[in-house]
Scaffold this active site. Sequence first.
Site, short mmCIF file in Angstrom:
data_model
loop_
_atom_site.label_atom_id
_atom_site.label_comp_id
_atom_site.label_asym_id
_atom_site.label_seq_id
_atom_site.Cartn_x
_atom_site.Cartn_y
_atom_site.Cartn_z
N PHE A 63 10.02 8.51 3.77
CA PHE A 63 8.75 8.26 4.46
C PHE A 63 9.03 7.65 5.82
O PHE A 63 10.19 7.40 6.18
CB PHE A 63 7.86 7.34 3.62
CG PHE A 63 8.41 5.94 3.44
CD1 PHE A 63 9.35 5.68 2.45
CD2 PHE A 63 8.00 4.90 4.26
CE1 PHE A 63 9.87 4.39 2.29
CE2 PHE A 63 8.51 3.62 4.10
CZ PHE A 63 9.45 3.36 3.11
N GLY A 64 7.97 7.36 6.54
CA GLY A 64 8.07 6.64 7.81
C GLY A 64 9.10 7.24 8.75
O GLY A 64 9.11 8.45 9.02
N TYR A 65 10.01 6.39 9.23
CA TYR A 65 10.99 6.80 10.23
C TYR A 65 12.23 7.49 9.63
O TYR A 65 13.16 7.81 10.36
CB TYR A 65 11.42 5.57 11.05
CG TYR A 65 10.30 4.95 11.84
CD1 TYR A 65 9.88 5.50 13.05
CD2 TYR A 65 9.63 3.82 11.38
CE1 TYR A 65 8.84 4.95 13.78
CE2 TYR A 65 8.58 3.26 12.11
CZ TYR A 65 8.19 3.83 13.30
OH TYR A 65 7.16 3.28 14.02
N ASP A 125 8.56 -6.77 3.80
CA ASP A 125 8.15 -6.38 5.13
C ASP A 125 9.35 -5.76 5.82
O ASP A 125 10.46 -6.28 5.70
CB ASP A 125 7.64 -7.59 5.92
CG ASP A 125 6.93 -7.14 7.17
OD1 ASP A 125 5.95 -6.38 7.05
OD2 ASP A 125 7.37 -7.49 8.29
N SER A 126 9.15 -4.65 6.49
CA SER A 126 10.31 -4.01 7.10
C SER A 126 9.95 -3.43 8.46
O SER A 126 8.77 -3.36 8.83
CB SER A 126 10.85 -2.92 6.18
OG SER A 126 9.80 -2.18 5.64
N LYS A 159 19.59 6.99 -0.60
CA LYS A 159 19.05 6.10 0.44
C LYS A 159 19.11 4.65 -0.02
O LYS A 159 19.53 3.77 0.73
CB LYS A 159 17.61 6.51 0.77
CG LYS A 159 16.97 5.63 1.82
CD LYS A 159 15.50 5.91 2.06
CE LYS A 159 14.84 4.75 2.76
NZ LYS A 159 13.39 4.87 2.88
N GLY A 174 0.84 -1.19 0.00
CA GLY A 174 0.00 0.00 0.00
C GLY A 174 0.88 1.25 0.00
O GLY A 174 0.36 2.37 0.04
N GLU A 210 -2.13 -8.64 8.01
CA GLU A 210 -0.76 -8.96 8.44
C GLU A 210 -0.83 -9.79 9.69
O GLU A 210 -1.35 -9.35 10.71
CB GLU A 210 0.03 -7.67 8.75
CG GLU A 210 0.77 -7.18 7.55
CD GLU A 210 1.93 -6.22 7.86
OE1 GLU A 210 2.47 -6.26 8.98
OE2 GLU A 210 2.26 -5.44 6.97
P1 ITT Z 1 3.09 -2.40 3.17
O1 ITT Z 1 1.78 -2.11 2.54
O2 ITT Z 1 4.13 -2.85 2.16
O3 ITT Z 1 3.04 -3.29 4.38
P2 ITT Z 1 3.96 -0.38 5.07
O4 ITT Z 1 4.32 1.07 4.90
O5 ITT Z 1 2.90 -0.72 6.07
O6 ITT Z 1 3.62 -0.95 3.62
P3 ITT Z 1 5.88 -2.08 6.50
O7 ITT Z 1 4.79 -2.74 7.25
O8 ITT Z 1 6.91 -2.94 5.83
O9 ITT Z 1 5.29 -1.13 5.35
O10 ITT Z 1 6.65 -0.99 7.33
C1 ITT Z 1 6.69 -0.99 8.71
C2 ITT Z 1 6.95 0.38 9.22
O11 ITT Z 1 8.31 0.72 9.05
C3 ITT Z 1 6.12 1.50 8.60
O12 ITT Z 1 5.76 2.38 9.65
C4 ITT Z 1 7.09 2.18 7.65
O13 ITT Z 1 6.79 3.56 7.51
C5 ITT Z 1 8.42 1.95 8.35
N1 ITT Z 1 9.47 1.82 7.37
C6 ITT Z 1 9.69 0.75 6.55
N2 ITT Z 1 10.70 1.00 5.71
C7 ITT Z 1 11.11 2.27 5.97
C8 ITT Z 1 12.08 3.10 5.42
O14 ITT Z 1 12.82 2.73 4.39
N3 ITT Z 1 12.23 4.32 5.92
C9 ITT Z 1 11.47 4.73 6.94
N4 ITT Z 1 10.51 4.02 7.53
C10 ITT Z 1 10.33 2.79 7.04
#
Ligand code: ITT
Length: 197
Positions: free
Chosen positions: A151-153, A76-77, A175, A8, A41
């Site tokens: 994005f994210g962290y 998955d990350s 990155k 997503g 998940e």
């Molecule tokens: P999916 O639909 O692929 O699951 P997602 O954004 O929910 O997309 P994940 O569950 O793999 O992805 O990610 C887990 C969390 O880690 C989520 O809050 C992401 O924003 C963060 N994250 C993963 N990869 C990141 C990155 O490269 N840089 C910053 N934050 C990351």
Amino acid sequence: MEILFATGNMNKVSEASEIFSKKGLSVLQLELGGSTPEFIEPQSEDMEEIAVSKIEQARAMVEGTPLEHSAILVEDSGLFIDSLRNFPGPYSSYVERTIGLTGILNLLKEEENREAEFRALAAISFDGKIVKAVGSCRGKIAYSVIGESGFGYDPIFIPYEGDGRTCGEMSRVEKSQISHRGRALKEVSELLNPPSK
Ligand code: ITT
């Protein structure tokens, strides 16, 4: 060859496109009926279990559609913080949505050990097989939110292999060269299409 990324997160699709294009492969976000499918998940600490579950769900969704024989990529990350005993780890998405980056910074307010690691597991299902690869990126958690890229962290993570900037201050190409996802995707793309000797 076209690979459908079951995610997503469009940022992940852009990062993957960048890497797979070097192998002459294109990556598109998996869409069914014009929208991105939702995955359940499993609440698991095992990234491989989560990725395989997403692949199985995606395969079931494309069955009987024109996409039935397409290669499907999932990833998955998560962010694993040493002094928080690997929290948020598998709960990274939930934690980002709830307490957010400032919540993480507050948890680490009095903490000098800022060591952390991003981890990713990428898996591609094609021709009835699944190939998987992992990637990690070590660094430290910044003292404030810095940068607007990624994005994210990303704005609170300073990778050791960088130059002191957060991932939120880096371009996508910078990155991807050192990131957990960049590494996992590069390896999985090589397993799919091994370099000729
Ligand atoms: P999916 O639909 O692929 O699951 P997602 O954004 O929910 O997309 P994940 O569950 O793999 O992805 O990610 C887990 C969390 O880690 C989520 O809050 C992401 O924003 C963060 N994250 C993963 N990869 C990141 C990155 O490269 N840089 C910053 N934050 C990351």
